[in-house]
Motif scaffolding. Sequence first.
Motif: not given
Length: 402
Positions: A29-41
């Motif tokens: 349930s975790r996602v990372w963007d182009q900058e390496g920031n982590e999000y909870i989905d």
Amino acid sequence: MHVTRSTFDDVMVPNYNPANMVPVRGEGSRVWDQEGNEYIDFAGGIAVNVLGHCHPELVAAVQEQSQKLWHLSNVYTNEPALRLAKKLNDATFSERVYFANSGAEANEAALKLARRWALDKFGAEKDQIIAFNKGFHGRTFFTVTVGGQAAYSDGFGPKPGAIEHCDYNNLEQLASMMSDRTCAIMMEPLQGEGGIISPDPDFVKGVRELCDKHNALLIFDEVQSGVGRTGHLYAYMGLNVTPDILTTAKSLGGGFPIGAMLTTAEIGEHLKPGTHGSTYGGNPLACAVAERALDIVNDPAVLDGVVKKEALFRKHLEAINEEFDVFEEIRGKGMLLGCALKPEYHGRARDFMMAATAEHLMCLVAGANVIRFAPSLVIPDEDIVEGLARFKRGVAAVVNAK
């Protein structure tokens, strides 16, 4: 080639307005963007990523099948499609399955089948389809017209005819609209896009009785509510009402595009060879992944877990609301929940969604007044707690910016 969010505006049709960050990798349930920031989905690809991102068993299913067969066309059948169809029939009321690539296509098939069934059995005058205001059934011209949001269907020329709309949960109004001309009623057993609206149990039973009285088919659109999302494999199972046709997609493939229409043998026989079809429908790759996803979800431990996770969500959401007083109610069931905003915040659901994204939480809206959560059914409890802590910071940002 290096691409960014600004590339979207140069190369894509502008019918979407995606977030500024570009996700590149997901796990659970975790996602990372182009900058390496982590999000909870908590968005789950709009109720699609039923087992989160890159679930090891789904990855294995793709890898295994990708080295056997990808595509054949329906001139031939294939083993994954037959196994998946059998498992769907064994697990539900259905006896016959038709495969497509999406929920809209499954709904298109359901509507065409209902019309053909009525024509064959009763004649051309039995053509009325009734659906519900605020309902959503897809974006093909037939399904978007049946959907109860004119904003989505207006502006494309003449619409398919003999389609009428009724208010959800209004049995009296429905009864007054129905007659022996009614061919089918199409409804979501939990309205999704329309604001996460649960049906009154007596309403659902009444709809079934009216369909029986007027020899009309009951079509349940379970594209969003199906495959464990409500804590039942399909929502109809928790309502004790059985439809004649059921459509399923989204969570069915765990992230791989697939849709299916389920029905009885007697009704299904009206889609004779040549009456409907899909080039990609039932392709081995999609069916192999969906078979694995269905096996994992259709397990009492997973389904019971959905109910427990709903309770955890509600507890934390209620605590947030006690502090900030922004929600009129917490709606929905299982891992399909909506926070309906109080009148003073009406029209601002997107503001809350964007504020949550700024706090590294991915969520959705359901109309202008409801924030929607449709996470993985197996999201770890610690991700729920951490995600809602981030959501709380987003709520605070909106409230304090007033």
